[in-house]
Enzyme design. Structure first.
Site: not given
Ligand code: AP5
Length: 221
Positions: A21, A98, A132, A167, A178
């Protein structure tokens, strides 16, 4: 309603941790630089880095891979979506909603044009997350298996030579939690947006280039 052939500017990217994402939003922003990237995870981490009460409160949940309580996250997103420049230029929501409560609250604030479900297997995302790392200066995301900087140790986007970082919630145990949290909440959200008629799917298992092309097609870029 979006007019035919107009560019949808109110986009939700939905997918499990590591589905791409954040990375895809960076690419979409190269074409639509004015659009706002609203990543709830990034906002929470930014608060944590400044030791704000919000960040310190959220840390307890983030470290375990649990959802931060809705009242915190919904207010945080609402405040951003109600800014005039976001209303004018549109948004990409990454990591919100979410759960079904967040989805319903979002509809009270704004109607998205398109909800893109990034479909991908668990095994692939675990490997991607473990590989990552990012630039602490500008936040650009890299991956040791698929996307390293052109020049080792130098960020492609901002030229910074600060040590790249991982991270703190990118540990295998937290990642598995997660993933479970995502799977427990996904079904009602998908049904909700399917009923609304804006659900589209994207195969996120493929290369970044192919996924980017597909998503750009879906949002008519
Ligand atoms: P990346 O683009 O970083 O993936 P992402 O989908 O953004 O993954 P996240 O881990 O950030 O998602 P998440 O939802 O767990 O974390 P968030 O920060 O929202 O890609 C991943 C890796 O793959 C990278 O290295 C990239 O280079 C590589 N890649 C990408 N596409 C590729 C491809 N096609 N081929 C090869 N490699 C590729 O949330 C973190 C925490 O915050 C949650 O656990 C929760 O505690 C809290 N939180 C966040 N939002 C909420 C909410 N709405 N409600 C409650 N708690 C929340």
């Amino acid at each position: 309603m979006t007019e035919k052939n107009s560019i949808p500017k109110k986009i939700i990217l939905f997918g499990p941790p590591g589905s791409g994402k954040g990375t895809l939003t960076e690419l979409i922003k190269k074409i639509l630089p004015e659009i706002f990237h609203i990543s709830t995870g990034d906002i929470l981490r930014e608060n944590l880095s400044r030791n704000t009460p919000l960040g310190l409160n959220a840390k307890v949940y983030m470290d375990k891979g649990e959802l931060v309580p809705d009242e915190i996250v919904i207010n945080m997103v609402k405040e951003r979506l109600e800014r005039e420049d976001v209303k004018d230029n549109g948004y990409i929501l990454d990591g919100f909603p979410r759960n079904i409560e967040q989805a319903r609250a979002l509809t009270e604030i704004t109607r998205a044009d398109i909800f893109i479900h990034m479909v991908i297997d668990k095994d692939i995302v675990i490997k991607r997350i473990l590989g990552r790392y990012s630039c602490p200066h500008c936040g650009k995301i890299y991956n040791k298996y698929s996307l390293n900087p052109k020049y080792e140790g130098i960020c492609d986007d901002c030229g910074s030579e600060i040590e790249f970082k991982q991270r703190s919630d990118d540990k295998e145990e937290t990642i598995l939690n997660r993933m479970d949290v995502f799977e427990q909440n996904a079904k009602p959200i998908l049904e909700y947006y399917s009923t609304m008629g804006i659900l589209r799917k994207s195969d996120a298992t493929r290369t970044l280039e192919l996924t980017r092309e597909e998503i750009e097609g879906l949002i008519d870029l």
